[in-house]
Design an enzyme around this catalytic site. Structure first.
Site, short mmCIF file in Angstrom:
data_model
loop_
_atom_site.label_atom_id
_atom_site.label_comp_id
_atom_site.label_asym_id
_atom_site.label_seq_id
_atom_site.Cartn_x
_atom_site.Cartn_y
_atom_site.Cartn_z
N GLY A 1 -43.29 -29.05 23.85
CA GLY A 1 -43.24 -29.88 25.06
C GLY A 1 -44.58 -30.53 25.33
O GLY A 1 -45.00 -30.66 26.48
N GLY B 1 -46.73 -33.70 30.96
CA GLY B 1 -46.79 -32.56 31.86
C GLY B 1 -47.78 -31.49 31.44
O GLY B 1 -48.85 -31.79 30.93
N GLY C 1 -47.72 -29.44 28.99
CA GLY C 1 -48.01 -29.42 27.56
C GLY C 1 -49.13 -30.37 27.19
O GLY C 1 -50.02 -30.04 26.40
N ASP D 1 -36.61 -31.30 18.21
CA ASP D 1 -35.81 -30.88 19.36
C ASP D 1 -35.55 -29.39 19.26
O ASP D 1 -34.79 -28.93 18.39
CB ASP D 1 -34.50 -31.66 19.39
CG ASP D 1 -33.65 -31.34 20.61
OD1 ASP D 1 -34.06 -30.47 21.42
OD2 ASP D 1 -32.56 -31.94 20.75
N SER E 1 -42.03 -19.53 35.20
CA SER E 1 -42.04 -20.17 36.52
C SER E 1 -41.93 -19.10 37.59
O SER E 1 -41.41 -18.01 37.33
CB SER E 1 -40.85 -21.14 36.63
OG SER E 1 -40.66 -21.57 37.95
N TYR F 1 -31.18 -22.36 35.73
CA TYR F 1 -32.62 -22.53 35.47
C TYR F 1 -33.39 -21.27 35.85
O TYR F 1 -34.18 -20.75 35.06
CB TYR F 1 -33.15 -23.72 36.27
CG TYR F 1 -34.66 -23.86 36.19
CD1 TYR F 1 -35.26 -24.44 35.08
CD2 TYR F 1 -35.49 -23.40 37.21
CE1 TYR F 1 -36.64 -24.56 34.98
CE2 TYR F 1 -36.87 -23.51 37.13
CZ TYR F 1 -37.44 -24.10 36.02
OH TYR F 1 -38.80 -24.20 35.92
N LYS G 1 -35.51 -18.57 33.40
CA LYS G 1 -36.92 -18.25 33.56
C LYS G 1 -37.11 -16.75 33.80
O LYS G 1 -38.14 -16.18 33.41
CB LYS G 1 -37.52 -19.07 34.71
CG LYS G 1 -37.65 -20.55 34.37
CD LYS G 1 -38.52 -20.77 33.14
CE LYS G 1 -38.77 -22.23 32.84
NZ LYS G 1 -39.62 -22.42 31.64
#
Length: 263
Positions: free
Chosen positions: A11, A15, A17, A62, A141, A154, A158
């Protein structure tokens, strides 16, 4: 002559990454940059080479597909790239009522946050263990610490990533491999309009810059790893949630996270 070692960042095109890439290049670390958007990766790699005179290898890939982590590890071996720091950062979120969201999109997210992370870690660990050195930064997160209605899958993904990372850290401790489990809260956009998104109001006035989050993660990396929850308010909230029944937490969070009705 020993092969040069590389940091692999998933990633990496934007952001957190991208900020990890700049921070690690400033430490004179060679980089393998992984994301789906090869054009952005090539631009970033050129920028890092010019700024820091490091080696930067972009790989368009991907990680949400079946056996993606295994296929990436095979490509790294074919390119003779030795990885001694893995930053599992790739991810995205979907928000809304679970049954109204695309199932395919949610399953893609779960594969990326869970299977992709586990597969890539599994295939890159043996060389670190054999050399009794190396490190992993798993980006999770604060969503991991409570159920979040309207982001149910989500938050669950996490929670998996955090639990896996903390357990792995103890397994790897005798082998000299460091694990950082990074759980940032809400991140401040890099600009007033970040990637075309509308400006947003900070939840409880708390947002962190990506630079701050990366700085805290690398500080923990230098100090032999551990759980990193950047920001005192995030730390306090994560601790306080342990004292409240999870069913109550879910009801409270639902009030804050419920999407606005469509106009």
């Amino acid at each position: 002559m020993d092969r040069p070692a590389y940091c692999l960042i998933t990633g990496a095109s934007r952001g957190l990454g991208k900020h990890f890439a700049h921070a690690l290049a400033a430490r004179n670390r060679n980089l393998v940059l992984v994301a789906r958007s090869l054009d952005q990766l090539e631009s970033l790699a050129n920028e890092l080479r010019a700024l820091h005179a490091v080696q930067a290898q972009p790989l368009g890939f991907d990680l949400s597909g079946p056996l993606a982590g295994q296929r990436l590890a095979e490509e790294l071996r074919e390119c003779d790239l030795s990885i001694d720091l893995l930053v599992n950062n790739a991810g995205f979120g979907v928000r809304g009522e679970f049954w109204k969201l695309s199932l395919d999109h949610q399953l893609e997210m779960l594969r990326l946050h869970q299977a992709g992370l586990v597969e890539l870690t599994f295939h890159l660990l043996p060389s670190m263990i054999a050399e009794r050195r190396g490190a992993i930064i798993n980006v999770s997160s604060t969503a991991a610490f409570q159920p979040i209605p309207y982001a149910a899958a989500y938050a669950a993904s996490k929670a998996f990533a955090t639990s896996f990372s903390l357990a792995l850290a103890e397994e790897l401790r005798p082998y000299g491999v460091t694990v950082v489990t990074l759980c940032p809260g809400r991140l401040r956009p890099d600009s007033p309009i970040d990637n075309g998104a509308k400006p947003r109001r900070a939840l409880m006035g708390v947002e962190q810059s990506r630079e701050q989050v990366v700085t805290e993660a690398l500080k923990a990396l230098d100090s032999h790893g551990g759980l990193v929850i950047p920001g005192m308010i995030n730390k306090s909230v994560a601790f306080a949630e342990r004292l409240i029944p999870r069913s109550v937490i879910a009801k409270l969070v639902a009030r804050l996270s419920r999407p606005a009705p469509a106009s």
